[in-house]
Motif scaffolding. Structure first.
Motif, PDB file in Angstrom:
ATOM      1  N   ALA A  40      -3.411  -4.920 -11.608  1.00 19.12           N
ATOM      2  CA  ALA A  40      -2.820  -5.963 -11.236  1.00 19.12           C
ATOM      3  C   ALA A  40      -1.207  -5.905 -11.621  1.00 19.12           C
ATOM      4  O   ALA A  40      -0.342  -6.438 -10.759  1.00 19.12           O
ATOM      5  N   VAL A  41      -0.743  -5.030 -12.498  1.00 14.72           N
ATOM      6  CA  VAL A  41       0.650  -4.582 -12.471  1.00 14.72           C
ATOM      7  C   VAL A  41       1.248  -4.060 -11.320  1.00 14.72           C
ATOM      8  O   VAL A  41       2.386  -4.058 -10.796  1.00 14.72           O
ATOM      9  N   ASN A  42       0.475  -3.137 -10.712  1.00 22.72           N
ATOM     10  CA  ASN A  42       0.850  -2.367  -9.579  1.00 22.72           C
ATOM     11  C   ASN A  42       1.142  -3.347  -8.177  1.00 22.72           C
ATOM     12  O   ASN A  42       2.007  -3.280  -7.560  1.00 22.72           O
ATOM     13  N   LEU A  43       0.086  -4.380  -8.177  1.00 20.73           N
ATOM     14  CA  LEU A  43       0.056  -5.335  -7.262  1.00 20.73           C
ATOM     15  C   LEU A  43       1.389  -6.276  -7.460  1.00 20.73           C
ATOM     16  O   LEU A  43       2.169  -6.480  -6.519  1.00 20.73           O
ATOM     17  N   ASN A  68      19.137   4.394   1.253  1.00 17.33           N
ATOM     18  CA  ASN A  68      17.726   4.570   1.744  1.00 17.33           C
ATOM     19  C   ASN A  68      16.992   5.246   0.613  1.00 17.33           C
ATOM     20  O   ASN A  68      15.657   5.188   0.507  1.00 17.33           O
ATOM     21  N   SER A  69      17.756   6.189  -0.326  1.00 19.73           N
ATOM     22  CA  SER A  69      17.123   6.809  -1.408  1.00 19.73           C
ATOM     23  C   SER A  69      16.348   5.778  -2.163  1.00 19.73           C
ATOM     24  O   SER A  69      15.534   6.243  -2.978  1.00 19.73           O
ATOM     25  N   GLN A  70      17.043   4.408  -2.511  1.00 26.66           N
ATOM     26  CA  GLN A  70      16.364   3.478  -3.378  1.00 26.66           C
ATOM     27  C   GLN A  70      15.139   2.652  -2.560  1.00 26.66           C
ATOM     28  O   GLN A  70      14.808   1.721  -3.200  1.00 26.66           O
ATOM     29  N   ALA A  71      14.872   2.826  -1.437  1.00 26.02           N
ATOM     30  CA  ALA A  71      14.050   1.980  -0.640  1.00 26.02           C
ATOM     31  C   ALA A  71      12.716   2.055  -1.158  1.00 26.02           C
ATOM     32  O   ALA A  71      12.167   3.192  -1.575  1.00 26.02           O
ATOM     33  N   GLY A  72      12.134   1.059  -1.618  1.00 26.81           N
ATOM     34  CA  GLY A  72      10.580   1.288  -1.911  1.00 26.81           C
ATOM     35  C   GLY A  72      10.406   1.625  -3.518  1.00 26.81           C
ATOM     36  O   GLY A  72       9.512   2.320  -3.959  1.00 26.81           O
ATOM     37  N   SER A  73      11.224   1.030  -4.327  1.00 29.14           N
ATOM     38  CA  SER A  73      11.353   1.397  -5.714  1.00 29.14           C
ATOM     39  C   SER A  73       9.868   0.627  -6.340  1.00 29.14           C
ATOM     40  O   SER A  73       9.610   1.179  -7.211  1.00 29.14           O
ATOM     41  N   GLY A  74       9.601  -0.369  -5.972  1.00 29.94           N
ATOM     42  CA  GLY A  74       8.401  -0.989  -6.545  1.00 29.94           C
ATOM     43  C   GLY A  74       7.008  -0.124  -6.277  1.00 29.94           C
ATOM     44  O   GLY A  74       6.286   0.158  -7.226  1.00 29.94           O
ATOM     45  N   GLY A  75       7.124   0.634  -5.125  1.00 26.26           N
ATOM     46  CA  GLY A  75       5.804   1.646  -4.807  1.00 26.26           C
ATOM     47  C   GLY A  75       6.135   2.967  -5.741  1.00 26.26           C
ATOM     48  O   GLY A  75       4.887   3.272  -6.062  1.00 26.26           O
ATOM     49  N   VAL A  76       7.417   3.252  -6.259  1.00 28.03           N
ATOM     50  CA  VAL A  76       7.461   4.395  -6.947  1.00 28.03           C
ATOM     51  C   VAL A  76       7.057   4.060  -8.399  1.00 28.03           C
ATOM     52  O   VAL A  76       6.487   4.808  -9.067  1.00 28.03           O
ATOM     53  N   PHE A  77       7.232   2.959  -8.785  1.00 29.55           N
ATOM     54  CA  PHE A  77       6.763   2.512 -10.243  1.00 29.55           C
ATOM     55  C   PHE A  77       5.506   2.159 -10.014  1.00 29.55           C
ATOM     56  O   PHE A  77       4.656   2.557 -11.299  1.00 29.55           O
ATOM     57  N   ALA A  78       4.801   1.806  -9.194  1.00 31.59           N
ATOM     58  CA  ALA A  78       3.417   1.557  -9.082  1.00 31.59           C
ATOM     59  C   ALA A  78       2.868   2.981  -9.126  1.00 31.59           C
ATOM     60  O   ALA A  78       1.697   3.316  -9.656  1.00 31.59           O
ATOM     61  N   LEU A  79       3.389   4.199  -8.573  1.00 25.86           N
ATOM     62  CA  LEU A  79       3.054   5.415  -8.413  1.00 25.86           C
ATOM     63  C   LEU A  79       2.872   6.066 -10.049  1.00 25.86           C
ATOM     64  O   LEU A  79       1.912   7.007 -10.392  1.00 25.86           O
ATOM     65  N   PHE A  80       3.834   5.813 -10.634  1.00 22.46           N
ATOM     66  CA  PHE A  80       3.939   6.241 -12.023  1.00 22.46           C
ATOM     67  C   PHE A  80       2.871   5.544 -12.833  1.00 22.46           C
ATOM     68  O   PHE A  80       2.234   6.093 -13.674  1.00 22.46           O
ATOM     69  N   VAL A  81       2.426   4.172 -12.673  1.00 18.17           N
ATOM     70  CA  VAL A  81       1.490   3.569 -13.390  1.00 18.17           C
ATOM     71  C   VAL A  81       0.158   4.288 -13.017  1.00 18.17           C
ATOM     72  O   VAL A  81      -0.584   4.068 -13.824  1.00 18.17           O
ATOM     73  N   ILE A  82       0.178   4.288 -11.601  1.00 17.58           N
ATOM     74  CA  ILE A  82      -1.339   5.123 -11.450  1.00 17.58           C
ATOM     75  C   ILE A  82      -1.432   6.554 -11.983  1.00 17.58           C
ATOM     76  O   ILE A  82      -2.516   6.923 -12.427  1.00 17.58           O
TER      77      ILE A  82
END
Length: 121
Positions: A40-43, A68-82
């Motif tokens: 749920a946190v990832n979502l 461009n290097s900071q694009a998608g930071s929510g996805g990066v945090f989600a990857l760390f949570v995974i």
């Protein structure tokens, strides 16, 4: 699609996970509830990243210039949570399996932590 739908789904998943942690007695089901909360946190992380990017895209000037290097930071945090969730499952299941081998039960209410109950051999 409205941005509120993923937030509501994430909140519902997190609520189900909290209910599972507080009401379940089986340790494996508690681990599954924790995984539900982490998903749920990832979502919510990914949805917040996408919604904030689309909201801030129209702001003029240098106040919001995103390289461009900071694009998608929510996805990066989600990857760390995974990654943390995978480590949690590995360690948690190892502890639960060892406890099951010693006691033949995985009920959380019956876990005793005092040293005098130690079983030798």
């Amino acid at each position: 699609m409205h941005v509120t739908i993923p937030y509501v789904v994430g909140a519902a998943l997190f609520g189900l996970g909290v209910y599972g942690v507080t009401r379940r007695r089986n340790a494996i089901l508690v681990l599954m509830a924790i995984e539900l909360m982490l998903n749920a946190v990832n979502l919510i992380l990914v949805t917040a990243d996408v919604s904030l990017r689309s909201a801030l895209r129209g702001i003029p000037g240098e106040a919001w210039s995103m390289p461009n290097s900071q694009a998608g930071s929510g996805g990066v945090f989600a990857l760390f949570v995974i990654v943390l969730a995978a480590a949690e499952v590995g360690v948690g299941l190892a502890i639960i399996l060892q406890y099951y081998r010693l006691r033949k039960a995985v009920a959380i209410d019956e876990v005793r932590l005092d040293a005098e109950e130690r079983v030798d051999g």
